[in-house]
Write an enzyme that holds these catalytic residues in place. Structure first.
Site, mmCIF file in Angstrom:
data_model
loop_
_atom_site.group_PDB
_atom_site.id
_atom_site.type_symbol
_atom_site.label_atom_id
_atom_site.label_comp_id
_atom_site.label_asym_id
_atom_site.label_seq_id
_atom_site.Cartn_x
_atom_site.Cartn_y
_atom_site.Cartn_z
ATOM 1 N N HIS A 196 0.811 -1.218 0.000
ATOM 2 C CA HIS A 196 0.000 0.000 0.000
ATOM 3 C C HIS A 196 0.838 1.259 0.000
ATOM 4 C CE1 HIS A 196 -3.756 -2.347 0.848
ATOM 5 N NE2 HIS A 196 -3.915 -1.715 -0.287
ATOM 6 N N GLU A 251 0.386 -10.871 -34.398
ATOM 7 C CA GLU A 251 1.788 -10.677 -34.014
ATOM 8 C C GLU A 251 2.722 -11.685 -34.662
ATOM 9 O OE1 GLU A 251 2.208 -10.937 -29.735
ATOM 10 O OE2 GLU A 251 0.906 -12.685 -29.581
ATOM 11 N N ASP A 265 6.169 -8.595 -30.973
ATOM 12 C CA ASP A 265 6.429 -9.875 -31.618
ATOM 13 C C ASP A 265 6.377 -9.770 -33.137
ATOM 14 O OD1 ASP A 265 7.053 -11.845 -29.665
ATOM 15 O OD2 ASP A 265 5.037 -11.533 -28.859
ATOM 16 N N CYS A 320 -1.289 -2.882 -29.402
ATOM 17 C CA CYS A 320 -0.952 -2.921 -27.975
ATOM 18 C C CYS A 320 0.532 -3.186 -27.740
ATOM 19 C CB CYS A 320 -1.808 -3.934 -27.228
ATOM 20 S SG CYS A 320 -1.581 -5.610 -27.794
#
Ligand code: PEP
Ligand code: MG
Length: 588
Positions: free
Chosen positions: A198, A438, A462, A509
């Protein structure tokens, strides 16, 4: 001036840890040492007095915690301050409290001993869990336990320190972190704790640089000494040299310039000057990052790399555990979408199954491995489906090479849906399925693939690796890992054209989407969704809002005519210059 690498290489005063919250800060250290609590195991003579003391200590603890909770809510909002609610629940747990009272009455021992013993039982259970998240929560319970004991001993609570310091501590409880941040603390360094601790989460929420898990910073740093905390790379420099101070001061100035006005983009759309809207999504690697995603202004999660869960746990989680993880993510992002990618195991990633492969990048990786390990795959699919009840989850398959793999996967998803129906377990029957593009074969056949699935996402990491035949992690050939090679550009253009033909949603992405130099090119090529690390989103938004789609499109078309990467890069840089665009490829 020396480079960042040189500055670090030469320094003997470098303390390495985990980069828990981004940012750089130079300041005086404050060694925050908590008095070690001594527990009195002695007998008592007045039971009623002991029970009365216990109730008083519980009331006082609740009062203190309420104060912390109020500050947390004000600083971090309702959702992120919920951790303190969990601590309050312990204070209100009637079974726990009754157990403690019963034991005081029967064993006639000091309440502080019984409190310690009872709460430690909970903690031990949590500590033996394999989940790092649970281990961290055991640490939070330590906080509430110590609070009750301290109040039983009627000791004061240290929450005030001199301002403008960097707190260096063995570990920090959430309450410490919140309260210390009120004294204008500049950053945090802790010996213990991971990314999901935390102290880390709160630092990120409060925008304070933090390095955690340094093991021995408290031994290496003297109280009041000047230190530099680099929360981007996870380093602390104790007693820095003049050169190091100069280097990092310049970086801080540079960062300030880059960040100036950045926040104002948070609630604005990523729209070009001529009105083309681009959707910016976040890539999530570790579950603790979700807070960062929420504050980043992302419109959803474009890639959740589930194999990272395996790295964190070091084993395959059960269906129940996975359902909990995915549901949690989906509910925190709701109504925005979460794209959960099936385990991309193999290559250089998590290797749980002992396949001895001479060439793992070309071996049993991603969907290939999942189809060989059906129960593993089905467990994940069932968990994803179970978490999809609010209709904001989509499922993505990595390393797809053939249409057969997609069809087999769809069959398995249908099987899982039928099973769940039989078991009367709810799920989103329309959950969308997509693939990563990819592997070159998927790029060449992208039209046929588009026909089979609901969406496509290009994994440039990739795709470049396999298109250029260059190991993405091999330094010796890193100059061939070319994001701007015309072969890649033309492949991207082809994928865009084909996905448009089939009217399928397309995103990127891979890391290229986070490279600010690449953004106008990708937008110009017609890509409408970019998914990237949350820290880059506002930078990307600023670039998109400062370009015209028409001009970017023209620039991209021109890039497609070049034969070398150098020519492409030169052309893009010219575009940045001519259009006065602030470029931040690498922040540091
Ligand atoms: C990619 O290959 O571009 C990608 C996003 O996936 P990963 O980096 O996880 O292989
Ligand atoms: Mg990939």
């Amino acid at each position: 001036m020396k480079s960042f690498k040189q500055i670090f290489k030469e320094s003997e005063n470098k303390i390495a840890g985990i980069a828990a919250a981004p940012g750089i800060v130079i300041g005086k250290s404050f060694l925050f040492t908590k008095e070690k609590i001594q527990i009195n195991h002695g007998d008592i003579s007045d039971i009623d007095e002991a029970v009365k003391n216990l109730h008083e200590a519980l009331t006082k603890s609740k009062k203190e915690l309420n104060k912390v909770f109020a500050i947390a809510r004000e600083k971090m909002g309702d959702e992120r301050s919920a951790i303190f609610e969990a601590q309050m629940m312990i204070l209100d747990d009637p079974i726990l409290i009754q157990n403690i009272i019963d034991r005081i009455r029967t064993e006639k021992k000091q309440p502080e001993y019984i409190v310690d013993d009872e709460i430690s039982k909970y903690q031990n259970l949590m500590r033996t869990s394999d989940e790092s998240y649970m281990k961290e929560r055991a640490q939070d319970i330590e906080d509430i336990k110590n609070r009750i004991i301290r109040n039983l001993q009627k000791k004061r609570w240290q929450s005030k320190i001199s301002s403008d310091v960097i707190v260096v501590s063995d570990s920090l409880s959430p309450a410490d972190t919140i309260l210390l941040s009120r004294c204008d603390v500049k950053g945090f360094v802790t010996d213990h704790g991971g990314l999901t601790s935390h102290a880390a989460i709160i630092s990120r929420s409060l925008n304070l640089p933090a390095v955690v898990g340094t093991h021995n910073a408290t031994h290496q740093i003297k109280d009041g000494e000047l230190i530099i905390v680099d929360g981007f790379h996870g380093y602390v420099l104790s007693n820095p040299s003049k050169e190091q101070i100069h280097f990092f001061s310049e970086k801080i100035e540079h960062l300030k310039k880059l960040q100036k006005g950045l926040e104002e983009f948070k609630d604005q759309p990523a729209v070009t000057l001529d009105g083309k809207e681009i959707t910016l999504l976040a890539n999530v690697d570790v579950s603790g990052e979700i807070d960062l995603v929420i504050t980043s202004g992302a419109k959803g999660i474009g890639l959740y790399r589930t194999e990272q869960i395996l790295d964190e746990l070091n084993e395959f989680p059960t269906e129940e555990e996975q359902t909990r993880i995915y549901s949690n993510l989906a509910s925190r992002m709701y109504p925005d979408f979460v794209t959960i990618r099936a385990f991309d195991i193999g290559g250089d990633k998590f290797r749980f199954l002992e396949y001895d492969e001479p060439n793992p990048f070309l071996g049993l990786r991603g969907i290939r491995l999942l189809l060989e390990n059906m129960s593993l795959f089905k467990t994940q699919i069932r968990a994803v489906l179970r978490a999809s009840i609010n209709k904001n989850i989509q499922f993505m398959i990595p390393m797809v090479t053939t249409i057969k793999e997609v069809r087999e996967t769809k069959k398995i998803i249908d099987e899982c849906k039928n099973e769940l129906k039989w078991e009367k377990i709810a799920f989103d029957k329309d959950m969308r399925t997509g693939i990563m593009v990819e592997v070159p074969s998927a790029a060449v056949m992208v039209g046929e693939f588009a026909n089979e699935v609901d969406f496509l996402s290009i994994g440039t990491n990739d795709l470049i690796q396999y298109l250029m035949a260059v190991d993405r992690g091999n330094d010796l050939v890193s100059d061939l890992f070319q994001e701007f090679n015309p072969a890649l550009l033309r492949t991207l253009k082809f994928i865009v054209t084909e996905s448009n033909k089939y009217k399928k949603e397309l995103s990127i992405c891979g890391e290229m989407a986070a490279d600010t130099l690449a953004i106008p090119l990708l937008v110009g090529l017609g890509i409408k969704e970019l998914s990237m690390s949350p820290a880059t989103i506002l930078y990307a938004k600023r670039i998109i809002r400062s370009i015209s789609f028409k001009k970017a499109n023209q620039m991209a078309e021109e890039c497609l005519t070049y034969a070398t990467e150098d020519e492409v890069v030169a052309h893009i840089k010219k575009f940045f210059k001519e259009n006065n665009i602030i470029r931040t490829r690498h922040i540091i």
